[in-house]
Motif scaffolding. Structure first.
Motif, PDB file in Angstrom:
ATOM      1  N   THR A  98       3.679   8.552  -2.490  1.00 18.98           N
ATOM      2  CA  THR A  98       2.829   7.998  -3.531  1.00 18.98           C
ATOM      3  C   THR A  98       1.503   7.472  -3.153  1.00 18.98           C
ATOM      4  OG1 THR A  98       3.992   5.898  -3.440  1.00 18.98           O
ATOM      5  CG2 THR A  98       4.902   7.310  -5.171  1.00 18.98           C
ATOM      6  N   SER A  99       1.442   7.388  -1.855  1.00 18.26           N
ATOM      7  CA  SER A  99       0.228   6.821  -1.122  1.00 18.26           C
ATOM      8  C   SER A  99      -0.821   7.786  -1.231  1.00 18.26           C
ATOM      9  CB  SER A  99       0.605   6.530   0.218  1.00 18.26           C
ATOM     10  OG  SER A  99       0.842   7.533   1.120  1.00 18.26           O
ATOM     11  N   LYS A 102      -0.383   1.691 -10.443  1.00 19.14           N
ATOM     12  CA  LYS A 102       0.025   0.519  -9.519  1.00 19.14           C
ATOM     13  C   LYS A 102       1.566   0.445  -9.600  1.00 19.14           C
ATOM     14  CE  LYS A 102      -0.133  -4.196  -7.706  1.00 19.14           C
ATOM     15  NZ  LYS A 102      -0.762  -5.329  -7.952  1.00 19.14           N
ATOM     16  N   ARG A 131       3.675   2.683  -7.628  1.00 26.67           N
ATOM     17  CA  ARG A 131       3.694   2.614  -6.078  1.00 26.67           C
ATOM     18  C   ARG A 131       4.731   1.543  -5.855  1.00 26.67           C
ATOM     19  NH1 ARG A 131      -0.847   4.838  -4.122  1.00 26.67           N
ATOM     20  NH2 ARG A 131      -2.640   5.392  -5.646  1.00 26.67           N
TER      21      ARG A 131
END
Length: 407
Positions: free
Chosen positions: A95-96, A102, A105
């Motif tokens: 996911t980075s 957000k 993440r």
């Protein structure tokens, strides 16, 4: 051999043991033919405990995307819509490296689960043990997930096949029941000639006709239509026939016969089932016809002159009210060489390309110009007539014809 190498080998061995244990757990659950919900629970427990994954969400595509497993997250992902960026993934992705909100993440890695080139699901995992950052471990998660999801899909297909087989068997039973209801023979003698035709819309319908000798002078005939199709309709019609024949052993008074039938159907019908029927009692000696029309299509009585009558009088359809709100039993004398045509609504409710109904008027006109045909040819030509009325049309309902030619 250096200690670090031994440690790495031991860790890898432990990992393989955990993976094997996880695979065995899932395989055992599948072989036990557990329900879908139980499989998801075992899957969740296996990944969290055996593989030491502490944050897990599974989205499965079942007509639309649905979160089947959600554990270890502050956010309730069962109420979230999976982003299009994630839906587009076909490879294991961190996911980075993605531009996602957000909340997504919370997971470190997203693993797409594919079968025959189609994405079945996405496994999202977070707070992974160090050993599970290598690709072999992630591929194993992908494999375990694939095995489970394909098994669930196969279970669904098996259930669908069983349901289809059950429907097929139900239709067979209903067809057998219906075939037993129709009379084996109809009279053609010096007094009358009765002929019947039944054209089902599907494998089994709710139409019915009958002929019952009462005594040497009288007989009863009827046409009926049950709401609905399949086994429920055929069983209710079987009830109707059994009730009719039982009541006729006690009395041939149509007022009583119809009232008792209504009570029987009211008590036995389920889920808005009802019956429309036309019952007529004919006396060969007096030429008197006594009839009740219980919400059915009005039979057409055609005289030799070409004049006609519609036999409408009677009561409401049977099975709607515990006690019929009104009843009219009508008697009339039948002239020589008259023809009575009884039918169900599948005959008249045929529409042409302009949505005009074939209707009663066209049926009457057909009878007037074809009345000298034999009973069999009369039926065949009438069915041909409605087919010609709209060659593109498919029948929306069963068609039952019963004609009685009075000599």
């Amino acid at each position: 051999m250096p200690d670090t190498i031994l440690t790495n080998i031991q860790q890898e061995l432990n990992l393989k043991k955990l993976e094997l244990s996880a695979l065995l757990e899932i395989t055992r659950a599948i072989n036990d033919n557990l329900p879908e919900s139980a499989l998801y629970k075992i899957y969740r427990f296996t990944l969290l405990a055996q593989l030491q994954i502490s944050r897990l969400t599974l989205f499965v595509h079942d007509e639309e995307w649905e979160c089947k497993v959600c554990y270890g997250t502050e956010q309730d992902f069962t109420k979230q819509v999976i982003p299009e960026q994630i839906q587009a993934l076909t490879e294991i992705t961190r996911t980075s490296k993605m531009l996602v909100d957000k909340k997504w993440r919370a997971f470190e890695i997203i693993i797409p689960i594919l079968h025959n080139g189609k994405v079945l699901a996405f496994v999202m995992i977070g707070k992974i043990q160090p050993n599970y950052h290598n690709m072999d471990a992630l591929n194993f998660v992908q494999t375990v997930s694939n095995i489970m999801l394909v098994a669930i899909e196969n279970h669904k297909m098996a259930r669908q096949r069983l349901a289809q087989e059950s429907i097929r068997r139900e239709i067979e039973i209903a067809r057998e029941v219906q075939s037993m209801l129709f009379p084996k023979s109809l009279p053609n003698n010096k007094d009358v000639s009765i002929h019947a035709s039944y054209i089902p819309h599907s494998s089994i319908g709710g139409d019915y006709y009958d002929f019952i000798e009462i005594d040497q002078d009288q007989f009863l005939f009827c046409v009926a239509d049950v709401s609905g199709k399949g086994v429920p309709a055929s069983l209710l019609m079987s009830n109707f026939q059994a009730g009719l024949r039982t009541i006729l052993r006690q009395t041939s008074d149509l007022n009583t016969v119809v009232s008792e039938l209504n009570h029987l159907i009211y008590r036995n019908a389920i889920a808005e089932k009802f019956i429309t029927t036309f019952l007529a009692l004919y006396n060969r000696q007096t030429r008197e016809l006594t009839y009740v029309n219980a919400g059915h299509n009005a039979p057409i009585l055609l005289h030799e002159s070409g004049a006609h009558e519609l036999l409408n009088d009677g009561c409401t359809m049977l099975g709607v009210f515990d006690v019929l709100p009104f009843m009219q039993v009508t008697k009339l004398t039948i002239p020589h060489k008259s023809v009575l045509l009884c039918y169900t609504d599948g005959l008249t409710e045929v529409f042409d390309e302009d949505e005009a109904e074939f209707g009663v008027e066209n049926t009457i006109k057909f009878l007037q110009r074809s009345r000298y045909l034999s009973s069999r040819m009369l039926h065949l030509q009438l069915l041909r007539e409605i087919n010609l009325y709209n060659e593109e049309a498919t029948l929306n309902d069963d068609i039952t014809l019963l004609s009685c030619r009075f000599k």
